[in-house]
Design a protein around this motif. Structure first.
Motif, PDB file in Angstrom:
ATOM      1  N   ASN A  39       1.030  -0.904  -0.149  1.00  0.00           N
ATOM      2  CA  ASN A  39       0.096   0.008  -0.139  1.00  0.00           C
ATOM      3  C   ASN A  39       0.785   1.358   0.130  1.00  0.00           C
ATOM      4  O   ASN A  39       0.596   2.300  -0.687  1.00  0.00           O
ATOM      5  N   THR A  58      -8.380   4.437  -5.316  1.00  0.00           N
ATOM      6  CA  THR A  58      -8.042   3.198  -4.733  1.00  0.00           C
ATOM      7  C   THR A  58      -8.758   2.297  -4.423  1.00  0.00           C
ATOM      8  O   THR A  58      -9.780   2.427  -3.906  1.00  0.00           O
ATOM      9  N   PRO A  60      -9.892  -0.831  -2.119  1.00  0.00           N
ATOM     10  CA  PRO A  60      -9.482  -1.732  -1.144  1.00  0.00           C
ATOM     11  C   PRO A  60      -9.114  -3.181  -1.205  1.00  0.00           C
ATOM     12  O   PRO A  60      -9.710  -3.903  -2.175  1.00  0.00           O
ATOM     13  N   GLY A  61      -8.115  -3.564  -0.891  1.00  0.00           N
ATOM     14  CA  GLY A  61      -7.688  -4.948  -1.050  1.00  0.00           C
ATOM     15  C   GLY A  61      -8.368  -6.097  -0.271  1.00  0.00           C
ATOM     16  O   GLY A  61      -9.328  -5.494   0.507  1.00  0.00           O
ATOM     17  N   ASP A  67      -3.913  -3.111  -1.288  1.00  0.00           N
ATOM     18  CA  ASP A  67      -4.866  -2.256  -2.389  1.00  0.00           C
ATOM     19  C   ASP A  67      -4.554  -2.408  -3.759  1.00  0.00           C
ATOM     20  O   ASP A  67      -3.317  -2.570  -4.210  1.00  0.00           O
TER      21      ASP A  67
END
Length: 380
Positions: A39, A58, A60-61, A67
């Protein structure tokens, strides 16, 4: 006056300036399994894309991974565009810079973790976009960059995102490293990963060794059997092994990860059957085999070869050749190519020894491969 044919030749790509910018990326270590580190790298890239004029998002992971970043550049057209598909995770753990692979320059080579695979290619593609914007040269279609966080482990958390984004685009360009002969990738082999676990019976290795049944011993037998299944049609290898905690204990559990790769999907399907059919060599020890991430085979079609033809013409104007080839190493291009979306891979930097402590790039390739990428953004 610049024309689409002459523009890449005229753009002022400077490899020294590019290397200075790339160094900042390389010195931000970003191993796949360290989400916070990935990140940090994503944040650096996101800012540079925003400064270049992109609308940055971005994403989110998940699965405990990092991410992703999506960067869309404004364009007057709403037609399906060009997706630049890249990743910013690496195989090198935190501390590699300090222990074995510091960023350094030796003549026309630059070294560093992930510099070839594939921070160099991602940076090169961004610079191509910046050069076009500075020169006021339009891209042929809207351009979106998707930077992912887990390619080095087969993209388990991002495949759905990659395929969804690719489905909205007409062309996919992948700046993975160029081939050793300067070529680009128009197809990739099928790859399957497997997770294995053996379970034995614990005992004290000094006082009651004979009462135990070693999970390590069973896994070692399985590894030999697995790797002995390799043929010209399909390879088998084991690259990860974890077992035991105390040397004075007979090990209860051992885990391993295996990889199989084939040029044809039917050969990989047969390999999957073989792996899932593995059985323990003893009734006292169990074996579990689970199928992991799979990358489908990507075989070039007429549209892919037409895309390669455009790249070949552009490269010839720049004074080099980009022969087409299928590659044994997987990439996220496997997914988009298998979807039938015209995909051209291996458009990144030239270098060698990726995934080792000698990973490096050839500095001049930042410029001439960058010009090729810019030309493709203008014309495909």
């Amino acid at each position: 006056m610049q024309t689409p044919e002459s523009a890449p030749l005229d753009l002022p790509f400077d490899p020294e300036t590019m290397l200075a910018g790339l160094r900042h990326w390389v010195e931000c270590e970003s191993p796949t399994f360290d989400a916070a580190a990935v990140n940090r790298m994503m944040a650096i890239a996101a800012r540079e894309f925003a400064v270049a004029g992109a609308v940055v998002e971005t994403i989110p992971g998940r699965m405990g991974l990092g991410d992703c970043v999506r960067a869309r550049f404004p364009h007057p057209s709403n037609e399906p565009g060009i997706l630049v598909l890249a990743h910013l995770d690496t195989v090198h753990p935190i501390g590699t810079l300090a222990n074995g692979l510091a960023f350094r320059r030796e003549g026309q080579k630059a070294y560093g973790p992930g510099i070839q695979d594939m921070k160099g290619g991602t940076y090169l593609a961004l610079e191509a976009m910046r050069q076009l914007l500075r020169a006021g040269l339009p891209t042929s279609r809207p351009v979106t960059f998707l930077l992912t966080s887990d390619e080095e482990i087969g993209s388990p958390s991002t495949r759905d995102l990659i395929e969804a984004e690719a489905s909205r685009h007409a062309v996919v360009l992948v700046p993975e490293p160029g081939r050793p002969d300067g070529g680009v990738v128009t197809g990739r082999y099928a790859i399957a990963r497997f997770n294995l676990r053996t379970a034995g019976r614990p005992s004290h290795a000094g006082a009651r060794l004979g009462e135990g049944r070693s999970a390590i011993r069973e896994m070692c037998k399985q590894i030999i059997a697995i790797e002995d299944m390799t043929t010209e049609a399909c390879t088998f290898s084991v690259g990860v092994l974890h077992g035991g905690q105390w040397v004075n204990c007979v090990t209860t559990h051992t885990d391993a990860e295996a990889l199989s790769m084939a040029k044809r999907q039917e050969d990989l399907d047969a390999a999957v059957e073989k792996m899932l059919a593995l059985r323990s060599t003893s009734n006292d020890v169990s074996l579990e085999v689970r199928r992991g991430v799979t990358r489908p085979v990507w075989e070039p079609d007429a549209r892919v070869m037409a895309l390669h033809g455009q790249a070949s013409v552009m490269a010839a104007r720049l004074g080099f050749a980009v022969p087409a080839q299928s590659s044994g190493g997987g990439s996220d291009g496997n997914f988009t190519g298998a979807m039938g979306i015209p995909t051209l891979d291996g458009l990144g930097v030239m270098g060698a020894l990726a995934h080792t402590l000698e990973e490096h790039i050839f500095i001049d390739s930042l410029a001439y491969r960058g010009k090729l990428f810019a030309g493709l953004l203008q014309t495909v």
